[in-house]
Design an enzyme around this catalytic site. Structure first.
Site, PDB file in Angstrom:
ATOM      1  CB  SER A   1     -22.295 -10.493 -22.214  1.00 49.75           C
ATOM      2  OG  SER A   1     -21.913 -10.431 -23.607  1.00 49.75           O
ATOM      3  CB  SER A   2     -19.813 -14.339 -25.478  1.00 51.14           C
ATOM      4  OG  SER A   2     -20.195 -13.355 -26.269  1.00 51.14           O
TER       5      SER A   2
ATOM      6  CE1 TYR B   1       1.189   1.160   5.517  1.00 55.38           C
ATOM      7  CE2 TYR B   1      -0.517  -0.534   5.394  1.00 55.38           C
ATOM      8  CZ  TYR B   1       0.089   0.707   5.794  1.00 55.38           C
ATOM      9  OH  TYR B   1      -0.926   1.611   6.907  1.00 55.38           O
TER      10      TYR B   1
ATOM     11  CB  VAL C   1     -14.619 -11.969 -23.511  1.00 58.35           C
ATOM     12  CG1 VAL C   1     -14.383 -13.336 -22.988  1.00 58.35           C
ATOM     13  CG2 VAL C   1     -13.846 -11.439 -24.650  1.00 58.35           C
TER      14      VAL C   1
ATOM     15  N   GLY D   1       0.580  -1.080   0.089  1.00 56.43           N
ATOM     16  CA  GLY D   1      -0.056  -0.077  -0.188  1.00 56.43           C
ATOM     17  C   GLY D   1       1.062   1.250   0.013  1.00 56.43           C
TER      18      GLY D   1
ATOM     19  CD  GLU E   1       2.898  -8.945  -4.776  1.00 59.51           C
ATOM     20  OE1 GLU E   1       3.436  -9.576  -3.954  1.00 59.51           O
ATOM     21  OE2 GLU E   1       2.497  -7.547  -4.639  1.00 59.51           O
TER      22      GLU E   1
END
Ligand code: XMP
Length: 514
Positions: free
Chosen positions: A228-229, A83, A226, A55, A171
């Site tokens: 909604s399909s 953080y 993508v 952060g 990460e």
């Protein structure tokens, strides 16, 4: 069966979503919560592990985001990153101070392999650092397990209590051993069995949807994008023609897109559902006549979408459920999930639920990241060109035409964009560019074609690389490809006599060219 869960507590760091991604890559389900999430809620979720993100604040400042000491006394393993690491130390009695030099970028880190976190991690490797403050004294009960040239406590731990703090960012892919470190935490320290997978997601969702919907009626606004399909196909697999999809063709789609969507989802397509294509192209061109201001165009297009959908919904009558293709970043960005909320209200057409008579919303993709949605799409055998479709704004080409939108200009930008996309795909670089498209400027200038003078429009080509679409850099497209695109556009698109490449980054530009 309740799936095992790791939670990420977000302190506003820019990589918070990446943390969740990496945990899911360990096949462990993970969700992000704001640091304001209550201890009771955390306890009720029974997480197997907790990760605190980075952060922008200094944890010793009065107004800095914090968490109570009890978080570290739950008996649940906690990993603090950047953080999050400093905060853990600060809260538990260690000391955090401003360093003389900021440590930023790739840095060599030395770790103790005896630490459960660094099991099988080389004693020296490259990590990603980004901090001003540092842990000058570790909290009682903690011992140092890693350092760099400038940071004496790049990692520290209280193994007995399963508390781990690391100053760098595992990460971020620049941290070479990052995945290993996170795996060690999630699997070895937290004891997760790692059985969360995409194919189980599809099966699980289909049975959940079946159970929820029963013999109810479901309505879906299908955009051809993508999200909604994939949502529509998932629903269709679960409940077949109890699903009705309404696809509004506003005449501002990319070349052939309306027909492509119909070919896939319409009566000749591969899915069992009711498909309604609403052809309102002319209605939109009429509404947009004479309008040049971009925000006004957006408003008109958005409002008209609601009106059209409302008319269709009225014809269908009351439904039990409304499907939305909401995905996880939408949840986080609208401030419901994590802390580093970036509100992008313009990104989804607001107001849709209000114009439909329904009982409940179904959001089957709500927990997934974009690339996970794509994986689900592939699992469901949706054609690849649809699954890997680029982001396309709701207002469509309406905001990729500077100045007044006319049918003629829509054709020009559709053709130019089609050529551009075709050449990029031919060159095999389509999946390596974040987003690219052609826009039509409002500039006309003099040119010469054959022996004739022309006075035509200029097309702007845009291509950007971006991680989160909040910042972006223009992509370095090889000159030969740009040259080929230019020559094809000039030769094949009537009304265009100049092609330019937009080099602007975001900020100060935006990704769209409106
Ligand atoms: P900007 O232009 O804001 O775009 O830098 C960032 C990303 O958002 C997309 N975008 C939209 N998507 N509705 C959408 O669904 C919209 O109104 C909209 N405006 C921009 C844009 O294509 C880029 O990916």
């Amino acid at each position: 069966m309740k799936k095992e869960l790791v939670i990420v507590i977000d302190f506003g760091g820019q990589y918070n979503q990446l943390v969740a991604r990496r945990v899911r890559e360990c096949n462990v389900y993970c969700e992000i919560y704001s640091y304001k999430v209550s201890l009771e809620k955390i306890k009720a979720m029974h997480p197997k592990g907790i990760i605190l993100t980075g952060g922008p604040n200094s944890c010793y400042e009065a107004k800095a985001p914090t968490y109570s000491k009890e978080l570290f006394e739950l008996g649940i393993p906690v990993l603090g990153l950047c953080y999050g690491a400093q905060l853990m130390q600060h809260v538990l009695g260690g000391k955090v101070e401003r360093a003389d030099v900021r440590e930023y970028g790739k840095t060599e880190v030395f770790v103790k392999q005896t630490s459960p976190l660094f099991h099988n991690v080389p004693t020296s490797s490259i990590c990603w650092m980004s901090h001003f403050d540092y842990i000058s004294t570790v909290a009682p009960g903690f011992s140092i397990s890693g350092h760099t040239a400038d940071c004496p406590s790049a990692a520290c731990e209280n193994v007995e209590q399963n508390l781990y703090a690391i100053q760098f960012h595992p990460e971020v892919l620049h941290t070479v051993e990052g995945t290993k470190i996170l795996t060690n935490f999630v699997i070895d320290v937290c004891g997760c069995v790692a059985d969360w997978r995409m194919d189980s997601f599809v099966e699980e969702q289909i049975s959940l949807i079946k159970e929820k919907v029963g013999d109810g009626k479901v309505l879906c606004a299908l955009s051809g994008g993508v999200d909604s399909s994939v949502a529509a196909v998932l629903l269709s697999k679960a409940i077949g023609n109890q699903l009705t999809c309404v696809f509004v063709d506003h005449g501002l789609l990319r070349k052939d897109e309306g027909d492509e969507v119909e070919a896939i989802f319409g009566p000749e397509g591969s899915y069992d559902l009711n498909f309604i294509r609403v052809n309102v192209q002319q209605r939109y061109y009429d509404k947009l006549k004479g309008v040049t201001e971009p925000e006004e165009k957006r408003k008109i297009i958005g409002e008209e979408f609601i009106r059209v959908f409302e008319e269709e919904a009225q014809k269908i009558g009351a439904v039990d459920f409304l499907v939305q293709g909401t995905i996880y970043p939408d949840v986080v960005e609208s401030g419901l999930g994590g802390e580093s909320a970036v509100i992008k209200s313009h990104h989804n057409v607001g107001g849709l639920p209000d114009c439909v008579d329904f009982k409940e919303i179904i959001e089957p993709l709500r927990d997934l990241f974009k690339d996970e949605v794509r994986k689900v799409g592939l699992e469901l055998d949706i054609p690849e060109y649809l699954v890997f479709r680029q982001p396309f704004p709701g207002p469509g080409l309406g905001i990729r035409i500077i100045g007044e939108v006319t049918e003629e200009k829509v054709k020009m930008v559709q053709e130019a964009d089609f050529i551009y996309r075709e050449e990029i795909a031919k060159a095999g670089i389509d999946r390596s560019i974040g987003q690219y498209f052609a826009a039509l400027t409002n500039m006309r200038s003099v040119g010469v074609m054959g022996d004739e003078r022309t006075y035509d429009y200029a097309v702007a080509l845009r291509a950007v690389n971006t991680i989160d679409f909040m910042t972006a850099e223009s992509a370095e497209i090889p000159y030969e490809i740009l040259n080929k695109v230019m020559s094809r556009i000039i030769n094949e698109v009537r009304g265009v006599n100049r092609v330019m490449y937009d080099l602007t980054s975001k900020p100060p530009g935006t990704i769209e060219f409106e």
